[in-house]
Enzyme design. Structure first.
Site, PDB file in Angstrom:
ATOM      1  N   CYS A  28      10.336  -0.967  -9.464  1.00  0.00           N
ATOM      2  CA  CYS A  28      10.602  -0.538  -8.083  1.00  0.00           C
ATOM      3  C   CYS A  28       9.291  -0.296  -7.344  1.00  0.00           C
ATOM      4  O   CYS A  28       8.599   0.705  -7.599  1.00  0.00           O
ATOM      5  CB  CYS A  28      11.450   0.736  -8.104  1.00  0.00           C
ATOM      6  SG  CYS A  28      11.741   1.419  -6.476  1.00  0.00           S
ATOM      7  N   CYS A  65       9.287   2.893  -5.062  1.00  0.00           N
ATOM      8  CA  CYS A  65       9.212   4.157  -5.810  1.00  0.00           C
ATOM      9  C   CYS A  65       7.796   4.415  -6.310  1.00  0.00           C
ATOM     10  O   CYS A  65       7.339   5.555  -6.324  1.00  0.00           O
ATOM     11  CB  CYS A  65      10.140   4.124  -7.024  1.00  0.00           C
ATOM     12  SG  CYS A  65      11.749   3.409  -6.727  1.00  0.00           S
ATOM     13  N   ASP A  66       7.092   3.383  -6.739  1.00  0.00           N
ATOM     14  CA  ASP A  66       5.884   3.605  -7.524  1.00  0.00           C
ATOM     15  C   ASP A  66       4.577   3.100  -6.908  1.00  0.00           C
ATOM     16  O   ASP A  66       3.507   3.359  -7.466  1.00  0.00           O
ATOM     17  CB  ASP A  66       6.050   2.946  -8.913  1.00  0.00           C
ATOM     18  CG  ASP A  66       7.183   3.596  -9.701  1.00  0.00           C
ATOM     19  OD1 ASP A  66       7.436   4.803  -9.468  1.00  0.00           O
ATOM     20  OD2 ASP A  66       7.820   2.921 -10.510  1.00  0.00           O
TER      21      ASP A  66
END
Ligand code: NAP
Length: 302
Positions: free
Chosen positions: A131, A134-135
């Site tokens: 993701c 997200c990261d």
């Protein structure tokens, strides 16, 4: 309570079915395992969903879908469906309960495919990611690999390139699968590089990723790439709860007709979980609407 329609899965297909079914005054329950929105919620910018010039953030669009469904009266339960039992009254078995309904719409979608190479599981959350949204911020000014050659790999690489020093896309063939518009956009990112005919073999490190062994498929030679992270976008696999007797294709996708009817009367499937050529948010919403309409038609003729 006997529901008219139970929808399993709260991505764009399930939420669209919920909007139509609850607006038509059918007693509608939507069961979602995690949070509504499906893969939309990890998409930074949806720029091909009609009506939003300049694009819309996937999470924001998901909230709009969910709010619209709730406003029309759908009940949403967060639980995992493990089995759907057929009969005139269908039983939807979750980890915590059993729900009954005249019809069921399966909109469970897909989950990300893993590479299944040594180190992938060990470094999950410590260098291996599925993701970008997200990261990405953990990799500011670092060097990363992106695996895959489809729309996801290229779109997410463009997003990641805003944060990191260098993105290397590893693709197993000599040409990308991604659409031309995304490929052209990628060309304007000076810190994205592509290694064709190359696959990852092993992820190596102590506590975090230190290097990745990759194989050149033309020469069959291995080499080490020193990177801080590896983002994997190599497609999806279908997620279906157990249903005895439903027809699947050879890849595990549910076979439906154009009205989203499965091989079982009163059970419908829509969105990415069904066998089809184009998996987009807009096609998922259209499927969901068809499924809700077919469920209504089925109930009216009981
Ligand atoms: P995809 O189209 O299935 O592409 C997967 C990519 O990963 C392919 O390039 C494939 O290589 C490669 N791959 C598969 N298994 C691999 C393995 N074991 N090792 C190394 N590489 C592997 O998946 P996706 O890119 O996630 O897209 C899924 C769907 O969502 C598509 O319909 C796509 O159009 C859609 N989507 C659309 C947008 C957009 O419109 N902006 C954005 C994201 C996704 P090969 O090419 O050799 O098969």
């Amino acid at each position: 309570m006997l529901y008219d329609v139970i929808i399993v899965g709260g991505g764009p297909a399930g939420l669209s079915a919920a909007i139509y079914s609850s607006r038509a005054m059918f007693k509608t329950l939507l069961i979602e395992k995690n949070g509504c929105g499906g893969q939309m919620i990890v998409t930074d910018l949806l720029e091909n969903y009609p009506g939003f010039n300049g694009g819309i953030n996937g999470f924001d669009l998901a909230v709009k879908f969910e709010t619209q469904a709730i406003d029309f009266g759908v009940k949403i339960v967060y639980d995992e469906v493990v089995e759907i039992k057929n009969g005139l009254v269908k039983k939807v078995v979750t980890i915590n309960s059993i729900y009954e309904s005249k019809t069921v719409i399966i909109a469970t979608g897909t989950r990300v495919k893993k590479m299944n190479i040594p180190g992938e599981t060990k470094f999950m959350g410590r260098g291996v990611s599925f993701c970008a949204i997200c990261d990405a911020s953990f990799y500011r000014e670092k060097e990363i690999l992106v695996v895959g050659g489809g729309d996801s790999a290229v779109q997410e690489s463009i997003y990641l390139a805003k944060f990191v020093k260098k993105v290397i896309i590893l693709h197993r063939r000599n040409e990308l699968r991604a659409t031309k518009i995304l490929q052209e956009r990628m060309l304007s990112c000076p810190n994205i590089f592509i290694m064709y005919n190359t696959v990852p073999k092993e992820i190596i490190g102590k506590d975090y990723i230190e290097k990745v062994t990759v194989t050149d498929l033309e020469t069959n030679q291995d080499k080490h790439l020193k990177v801080d992270g590896i983002f994997v976008f190599i497609g999806f696999t279908p997620m279906v709860p157990f249903i005895s007797g439903i027809a699947f294709d050879e890849h595990g996708y549910i076979i439906t007709d154009e009205n989203m009817r499965t091989s079982i009367d009163g059970i419908f499937a829509c969105g990415d979980i069904r066998q089809k050529h184009l998996r987009q948010v807009v096609t998922a919403t259209s499927d969901g609407v068809h499924a809700a309409f077919s469920a209504e038609h089925y109930i009216d003729n009981l």
